[in-house]
Design a protein around this motif. Structure first.
Motif, PDB file in Angstrom:
ATOM      1  N   ILE A 282       0.823  -1.246   0.006  1.00  0.00           N
ATOM      2  CA  ILE A 282      -0.100  -0.098   0.121  1.00  0.00           C
ATOM      3  C   ILE A 282       0.809   1.211  -0.004  1.00  0.00           C
ATOM      4  O   ILE A 282       0.611   2.179  -0.638  1.00  0.00           O
ATOM      5  CB  ILE A 282      -0.893   0.037   1.162  1.00  0.00           C
ATOM      6  N   ALA A 283       1.885   1.207   0.850  1.00  0.00           N
ATOM      7  CA  ALA A 283       2.563   2.240   0.951  1.00  0.00           C
ATOM      8  C   ALA A 283       3.472   2.699  -0.542  1.00  0.00           C
ATOM      9  O   ALA A 283       3.614   3.727  -0.996  1.00  0.00           O
ATOM     10  CB  ALA A 283       3.715   2.261   2.125  1.00  0.00           C
ATOM     11  N   LEU A 285       2.415   1.376  -3.473  1.00  0.00           N
ATOM     12  CA  LEU A 285       1.422   1.994  -4.349  1.00  0.00           C
ATOM     13  C   LEU A 285       1.000   3.505  -4.220  1.00  0.00           C
ATOM     14  O   LEU A 285       0.906   4.214  -5.119  1.00  0.00           O
ATOM     15  CB  LEU A 285       0.130   1.398  -4.354  1.00  0.00           C
ATOM     16  N   PHE A 286       1.010   4.065  -2.942  1.00  0.00           N
ATOM     17  CA  PHE A 286       0.639   5.471  -2.655  1.00  0.00           C
ATOM     18  C   PHE A 286       1.796   6.182  -3.062  1.00  0.00           C
ATOM     19  O   PHE A 286       1.756   7.357  -3.649  1.00  0.00           O
ATOM     20  CB  PHE A 286       0.401   5.448  -1.289  1.00  0.00           C
ATOM     21  N   ALA A 287       3.110   5.670  -3.087  1.00  0.00           N
ATOM     22  CA  ALA A 287       4.374   6.549  -3.482  1.00  0.00           C
ATOM     23  C   ALA A 287       4.273   6.472  -5.086  1.00  0.00           C
ATOM     24  O   ALA A 287       4.522   7.613  -5.537  1.00  0.00           O
ATOM     25  CB  ALA A 287       5.735   5.769  -3.065  1.00  0.00           C
ATOM     26  N   LEU A 289       1.510   6.686  -6.892  1.00  0.00           N
ATOM     27  CA  LEU A 289       0.306   7.762  -6.906  1.00  0.00           C
ATOM     28  C   LEU A 289       1.142   9.186  -6.884  1.00  0.00           C
ATOM     29  O   LEU A 289       0.769   9.930  -7.713  1.00  0.00           O
ATOM     30  CB  LEU A 289      -0.641   7.590  -5.989  1.00  0.00           C
ATOM     31  N   ILE A 290       1.844   9.392  -5.925  1.00  0.00           N
ATOM     32  CA  ILE A 290       2.561  10.686  -5.816  1.00  0.00           C
ATOM     33  C   ILE A 290       3.137  11.133  -6.910  1.00  0.00           C
ATOM     34  O   ILE A 290       3.061  12.204  -7.463  1.00  0.00           O
ATOM     35  CB  ILE A 290       3.224  10.769  -4.530  1.00  0.00           C
ATOM     36  N   LEU A 332      -8.869  11.732  -6.039  1.00  0.00           N
ATOM     37  CA  LEU A 332      -7.732  10.823  -5.671  1.00  0.00           C
ATOM     38  C   LEU A 332      -8.055   9.502  -5.017  1.00  0.00           C
ATOM     39  O   LEU A 332      -7.331   8.525  -5.435  1.00  0.00           O
ATOM     40  CB  LEU A 332      -7.160  11.868  -4.494  1.00  0.00           C
ATOM     41  N   PHE A 336      -6.432   5.950  -6.239  1.00  0.00           N
ATOM     42  CA  PHE A 336      -5.803   5.006  -5.798  1.00  0.00           C
ATOM     43  C   PHE A 336      -6.647   3.692  -5.592  1.00  0.00           C
ATOM     44  O   PHE A 336      -5.785   2.634  -5.549  1.00  0.00           O
ATOM     45  CB  PHE A 336      -5.885   5.708  -4.397  1.00  0.00           C
ATOM     46  N   PHE A 340      -4.683   0.500  -6.649  1.00  0.00           N
ATOM     47  CA  PHE A 340      -4.616  -0.728  -5.683  1.00  0.00           C
ATOM     48  C   PHE A 340      -5.103  -2.012  -6.025  1.00  0.00           C
ATOM     49  O   PHE A 340      -4.490  -3.119  -5.740  1.00  0.00           O
ATOM     50  CB  PHE A 340      -5.491  -0.304  -4.347  1.00  0.00           C
ATOM     51  N   SER A 350      -4.689  10.471 -13.580  1.00  0.00           N
ATOM     52  CA  SER A 350      -4.724  11.425 -12.577  1.00  0.00           C
ATOM     53  C   SER A 350      -4.859  12.993 -13.222  1.00  0.00           C
ATOM     54  O   SER A 350      -4.894  13.894 -12.485  1.00  0.00           O
ATOM     55  CB  SER A 350      -3.607  11.454 -11.724  1.00  0.00           C
TER      56      SER A 350
END
Length: 505
Positions: A282-283, A285-287, A289-290, A332, A336, A340, A350
Motif C-alpha cells: 500500500i505504501a 502504491l501510494f508512492a 500515485l504521488i 484521488l 488510488f 490498488f 490523474s
C-alpha cells in the motif's frame, strides 16, 4: 448594455478565443499525424465492428464502447476512423479549454485572469503531450470540467438548470469512463457545508438534488434500453474485467504471498517483515500515485503551485472551496482505488486531478504580476514570467522522444519487397494495423512466445519490435534454424525492428 454584461461579453470572447486556438492546434496536429498510440487500435477495431455488425456486437467486443461508437458515427460523414477520432478529441479539447477558463472566471472574473487562464491551459505540457493520442479520457476530462463549472454556478446562483446540466454532463462523462459517475454523488455533499443556509434547508436542497440525480439516471437508462442495449449486462461485463484483480486481493494465494515476500525481503528478513507485506505494498502504491501526480502536474506548474501555497496567494470564496476540495479528493480516491486493484496506473488517470489543481495557477500568476508592477525590478520579473510560458510552449510542442521512423520504414519494405500472401505475426500494433495483414490488430501482445513462432507456417513473416524478452527468445538455439532475417531497421547495427521469414531447416 450594463457594466456586468460587458464584463461577461469580454470573458466570453476569451473563452471562445481559447477554444478556437485549441481547435487550430488540434487541426495542425491532424495535418502532421504520427503513429497512433497503442490504445487507439482497440477503439478503432471496436468502431469497425460497430459499422459492420452493429452496436451490440461492438459492446460484446469492448464493454465500454461509447467512444468507439462515436468514432463510428462520425466516420459515416465519409472520413476514415483515425481522422474521426482526432476530430472528436479536437472538439472535446476545445470544450475542456472553454470549461477551464469558465471555472477560473468563477474564482476571479478579471480580464487579466481570464487571459492567464487561457494561456495556462493552452500551454499546459502534460495535456498537449496527449493531444495527438486517441484516448477516451479526453472526453471524460472535458465533460467533467464542464460539469464542475455548472455545479459551481448552481452553488453560487441556486439555478436548477445549472444542476441539471451538471447531472447530464457527468452522465455523459461516464459514457467514456465509468468512474466519472462517482462525482454525481460526491459533489452534492458539499451542499451540506453551505453556511448560508440553515441545516434543515441544506438537507432539503440535497434531497432535491438526489431526486434529480436518480431521475436523470433513470431517464438515461430508459433511453439506452429503448435502442436495444442491456445496461445491466454492460455493467456486468465491465466489472468482470476487474474481477480477477479483486479475487487476487480478497483471496490471496498463500504460495504467491510467500513467493512475493521472499523476493522483496529475502529469506531471512521475510520472517520479520512478511506479515507487513500488505502495508508495504500500500505504501509503495501510494508512492507511485504521488509520483504520477507530480508527472501529471508538470514541473513548471508544480513550482508555481508550491510557491502560491507557501505565500498563500490564493483565497477562494467559501462556497467554491468545498466543491473543489471534494472533487479533488474524489478523484484521488478513484485513482488510488484503481492502482490498488490493478497495481498500475498511467499519468493520464490523474489528469483530471491535475487539471483542477492548476485552476489556481492563473490566480497565483495574477497576484505575482500585481507584485511585479510594484517592484523596482519589474522588467526582469516580467521577463521571467515570459520565460516560464516560453518553456511551457517549448515543452508542449517540441518532442524529444525517440524516433519511430523505423516502423514507417518497415511498412514501406512490406509494401515493396513482400508479396501479399504471407501471413504476418508481430508484436507491434502499428505494423499489425497498417500492414492490413493482422485481423485482430488491437490484440497483439508485446511478447510472442517460442511456441507461437513454431506454429507459423513456412514463408510467414515475423515482424518484431525488439525488447529484452524478444531478444532472449530469439537467441534460443531451438528457434534459430527456423528463422531467416529479411530486414532490420533502422540498420543492422542498431536493430529496433527486425523482419524474419519462417523457414523449414
Amino acid at each position: 448594455m450594463d457594466l456586468t454584461n460587458k464584463k461577461q461579453f469580454r470573458h466570453l470572447d476569451v473563452r471562445i478565443l481559447g477554444a478556437l486556438i485549441s481547435l487550430l492546434v488540434s487541426f495542425f496536429t491532424l495535418l502532421n499525424p504520427g503513429l497512433p498510440n497503442d490504445d487507439a487500435y482497440a477503439y478503432i477495431r471496436t468502431a469497425e465492428i460497430a459499422l459492420s455488425d452493429g452496436i451490440n456486437a461492438a459492446i460484446q467486443y469492448y464493454s465500454w464502447a461509447s467512444y468507439s461508437l462515436l468514432i463510428a458515427f462520425v466516420s459515416k460523414t465519409g472520413i476514415d476512423l483515425l481522422t474521426a477520432a482526432q476530430l472528436i478529441n479536437a472538439f472535446f479539447l476545445s470544450v475542456l479549454v472553454y470549461s477551464f477558463i469558465s471555472i477560473v472566471n468563477c474564482f476571479n472574473n478579471s480580464k487579466t485572469v481570464s487571459i492567464l487562464a487561457a494561456i495556462c491551459i493552452l500551454l499546459y505540457p502534460p495535456l498537449n503531450e496527449l493531444r495527438s493520442d486517441i484516448i477516451r479520457d479526453i472526453a471524460m476530462w472535458a465533460l467533467s470540467l464542464f460539469a464542475l463549472w455548472q455545479f459551481l454556478l448552481f452553488v453560487k446562483l441556486n439555478h436548477l438548470p445549472n444542476f441539471i446540466c451538471f447531472c447530464l454532463s457527468i452522465i455523459l462523462a461516464s459514457f467514456f469512463r465509468a468512474e466519472a459517475i462517482v462525482y454525481l454523488f460526491s459533489l452534492p455533499i458539499c451542499l451540506l457545508l453551505d453556511s448560508r443556509y440553515e441545516s434543515g434547508i441544506r438537507y432539503r436542497i440535497v434531497l432535491k438534488c438526489m431526486a434529480i440525480i436518480f431521475f436523470s439516471l433513470a431517464v438515461v437508462v430508459l433511453m439506452i434500453g429503448l435502442i436495444g442495449i442491456d445496461v445491466i449486462s454492460v455493467f456486468q461485463k465491465f466489472i468482470s474485467v476487474y474481477e480477477p484483480f479483486l479475487n487476487n486481493i480478497l483471496n490471496p494465494s498463500e504460495a504467491e504471498s510467500y513467493s512475493l515476500s521472499s523476493r522483496i525481503f529475502g529469506e531471512y528478513a521475510m520472517t520479520y517483515s512478511g506479515p507487513y507485506l500488505g502495508l508495504f505494498l500500500i505504501a509503495g502504491l501510494f508512492a507511485i500515485l504521488i509520483v504520477k501526480l507530480f508527472e501529471g502536474i508538470g514541473g513548471p506548474f508544480f513550482w508555481v503551485l508550491a510557491y502560491g501555497a507557501i505565500k498563500r496567494l490564493v483565497r477562494l470564496e467559501r462556497i467554491f472551496l468545498a466543491p473543489v476540495i471534494i472533487f479533488l479528493f474524489t478523484n484521488l480516491a478513484i485513482v488510488f482505488g484503481f492502482i490498488f486493484v490493478t497495481k498500475f496506473v498511467s499519468a493520464r488517470y490523474s489528469m483530471i486531478f491535475c487539471l483542477v489543481l492548476i485552476l489556481f495557477v492563473p490566480l497565483i500568476l495574477d497576484n505575482l504580476i500585481n507584485e511585479f508592477r510594484k517592484s523596482s525590478s519589474k522588467n526582469l520579473r516580467m521577463r521571467t514570467l515570459i520565460l516560464f510560458f516560453g518553456y511551457c510552449a517549448f515543452d508542449s510542442f517540441i518532442s524529444f522522444g525517440s524516433s519511430k521512423s523505423y516502423i514507417n520504414e518497415s511498412l514501406a519494405w512490406l509494401e515493396t519487397e513482400s508479396p501479399l500472401n504471407p501471413q504476418v505475426a508481430t508484436n507491434n500494433h502499428a505494423i499489425a494495423y497498417f500492414s492490413g495483414r493482422v485481423e485482430n490488430y488491437d490484440r497483439v501482445t508485446r511478447i510472442i512466445s517460442e511456441s507461437e513462432i513454431h506454429e507459423l507456417k513456412p514463408d510467414d513473416l515475423l515482424i518484431l519490435e525488439m525488447n529484452y524478452e524478444m531478444s532472449r527468445i530469439l537467441n534460443q538455439n531451438s528457434l534459430k534454424p527456423y528463422l531467416e532475417l529479411q530486414a532490420a531497421f533502422p540498420s543492422n547495427r542498431d536493430i529496433q525492428l527486425a523482419i524474419y521469414k519462417r523457414i523449414d531447416p
